[in-house]
Design an enzyme around this catalytic site. Structure first.
Site, PDB file in Angstrom:
ATOM      1  N   ASP A  52       0.614  -1.263  -0.067  1.00 39.14           N
ATOM      2  CA  ASP A  52       0.330   0.189  -0.617  1.00 39.14           C
ATOM      3  C   ASP A  52       1.271   1.466   0.034  1.00 39.14           C
ATOM      4  OD1 ASP A  52       0.927  -0.321   2.782  1.00 39.14           O
ATOM      5  OD2 ASP A  52      -1.706  -0.306   3.795  1.00 39.14           O
ATOM      6  N   SER A  53       2.836   1.055  -0.032  1.00 35.18           N
ATOM      7  CA  SER A  53       3.099   2.419  -0.197  1.00 35.18           C
ATOM      8  C   SER A  53       3.140   2.830  -1.509  1.00 35.18           C
ATOM      9  CB  SER A  53       4.824   1.277   0.002  1.00 35.18           C
ATOM     10  OG  SER A  53       4.628   0.490  -1.160  1.00 35.18           O
ATOM     11  N   ASP A  91      -0.561  -5.861  -0.625  1.00 36.98           N
ATOM     12  CA  ASP A  91      -1.415  -5.523   0.806  1.00 36.98           C
ATOM     13  C   ASP A  91      -3.108  -5.679   0.873  1.00 36.98           C
ATOM     14  OD1 ASP A  91       0.394  -4.921   2.973  1.00 36.98           O
ATOM     15  OD2 ASP A  91       1.363  -2.937   1.690  1.00 36.98           O
ATOM     16  N   LYS A 121      -1.295  -9.491   2.137  1.00 37.81           N
ATOM     17  CA  LYS A 121      -0.262  -8.966   3.860  1.00 37.81           C
ATOM     18  C   LYS A 121      -1.588  -8.048   4.587  1.00 37.81           C
ATOM     19  CE  LYS A 121       3.043  -6.351   3.927  1.00 37.81           C
ATOM     20  NZ  LYS A 121       2.645  -5.339   4.626  1.00 37.81           N
ATOM     21  N   GLU A 123      -2.069  -5.602   8.348  1.00 35.67           N
ATOM     22  CA  GLU A 123      -0.957  -5.080   9.649  1.00 35.67           C
ATOM     23  C   GLU A 123      -1.600  -5.549  10.784  1.00 35.67           C
ATOM     24  OE1 GLU A 123      -0.429  -0.860   8.995  1.00 35.67           O
ATOM     25  OE2 GLU A 123       1.131  -1.255   7.078  1.00 35.67           O
ATOM     26  N   GLU A 190       8.888  -4.588  10.559  1.00 34.61           N
ATOM     27  CA  GLU A 190       9.360  -3.446   9.940  1.00 34.61           C
ATOM     28  C   GLU A 190      10.033  -2.011  10.980  1.00 34.61           C
ATOM     29  OE1 GLU A 190       6.629  -1.127   7.359  1.00 34.61           O
ATOM     30  OE2 GLU A 190       7.525   0.629   7.810  1.00 34.61           O
TER      31      GLU A 190
HETATM   32  O1  KIV Z   1       3.812  -0.955   1.826  1.00 33.99           O
HETATM   33  C1  KIV Z   1       5.077  -1.815   1.729  1.00 33.99           C
HETATM   34  O2  KIV Z   1       6.159  -1.648   1.048  1.00 33.99           O
HETATM   35  C2  KIV Z   1       5.563  -2.535   2.706  1.00 33.99           C
HETATM   36  C3  KIV Z   1       7.147  -2.499   3.060  1.00 33.99           C
HETATM   37  C4  KIV Z   1       7.395  -1.727   3.772  1.00 33.99           C
HETATM   38  C5  KIV Z   1       7.267  -3.636   3.632  1.00 33.99           C
HETATM   39  O3  KIV Z   1       4.445  -2.720   3.319  1.00 33.99           O
END
Ligand code: KIV
Length: 272
Positions: A52-53, A91, A121, A123, A190
């Site tokens: 989600d980055s 994510d 994934k 969180e 992280e």
């Molecule tokens: O969204 C992302 O890029 C991440 C990584 C920093 C692990 O969750």
């Protein structure tokens, strides 16, 4: 080593488990689009994270919070079309799983069905146990994410190192064991102290993938655009730059602009 053109054996969650047992490190990078995912996969990466980055890197938002489930599915399906070998993890974005476990399951199913991804994934630890269990019970592989969890940035207030104090470190260890127990196939850690990441990695039989968590995790992950040096404004201690694409791309664009203005491009050979 490039895998283009060769018979490729797909990476699965089982492969990662075996790598941990053999003591082989796992390499993971983010990707959000077809062209770069093809290069990353061809470069031999084990896991691609459609993170989600993308909210920061692709859309220019300040945090990961604004990205939607539809946008994550768009990025994930672009990546999936490019990938022949890597395991692709996507994510679940903020707001798509925190409400209740039915919503979490619905979001995870949409990602798997509409993008063709291999895993999701989420969180968090104990707070999202029910959602993780429900997704797992549908046969969807889940990766956990502990330590600095950017979707909770407004709770933390800063992006500094997490779990330096004993109470937070203990909760992280408990959460890691819980996520393993309920069936997660791996865990992102992280921005936590290296010694804590080492302890967790030794305790778990599932692989840990670190970002800013030192060298003792079972694998490493970085954001692709950061390690390629596209974004020069972000330079945390944990980031190693493998290229300086910022200057290369900017230089190429300036040269093109100059060539067009000078009537140098296109030349005789570059036309019909
Ligand atoms: O969204 C992302 O890029 C991440 C990584 C920093 C692990 O969750």
């Amino acid at each position: 080593m490039s895998t283009y053109g060769a018979e490729v054996k797909r990476v699965t969650t089982h492969t990662l488990q075996e790598m941990k047992h053999r003591g082989e490190k796992i390499a993971m990078l983010t990707a959000y689009d077809f062209s770069l995912a093809k290069l990353v996969d061809g470069g031999g990466i084990d896991v691609i994270l459609v993170g989600d980055s993308a909210s920061n890197v692709m859309a220019g938002h300040e945090t990961t919070l604004p990205i939607t489930l539809d946008q994550m599915i768009y990025h994930a399906s672009s990546v999936i079309r490019a990938v022949k070998r890597a395991l692709v993890v996507v994510d679940l974005p903020f707001g798509s799983y925190q409400g209740n476990s039915s919503e979490a399951l619905r979001s995870a199913i949409r990602i798997m069905k509409e993008s063709g991804a291999h895993a999701v994934k989420l969180e968090g630890g104990a707070e999202i146990q029910e959602s993780v269990s429900r997704i797992l019970s549908a046969g969807i592989p889940v990766m956990g994410h502990l330590g600095l969890t950017p979707q909770s940035i407004y709770k933390f207030g800063t992006y500094t190192v997490r779990a330096k104090e004993e109470a937070e470190a203990q909760k992280l260890k408990d959460d890691a064991l819980l996520l393993q127990e309920i069936g997660c196939f791996g865990l992102v850690l992280e921005k936590i102290p290296s010694a804590l990441a080492q302890e967790v990695s030794q305790q778990l039989h599932i692989p840990t993938i670190g970002i800013g968590a030192g060298g003792h995790t079972d694998g490493q992950v970085l954001v692709l655009q950061d390690m390629l040096g596209i974004n020069k404004d972000f330079h945390p201690r944990f980031l190693r730059r493998y290229a300086d694409l910022h200057d290369i791309i900017k230089g190429a664009v300036s040269q093109y602009v100059q060539d067009v203005r000078d009537r140098d491009f296109p030349n005789e050979k570059e036309q019909y």
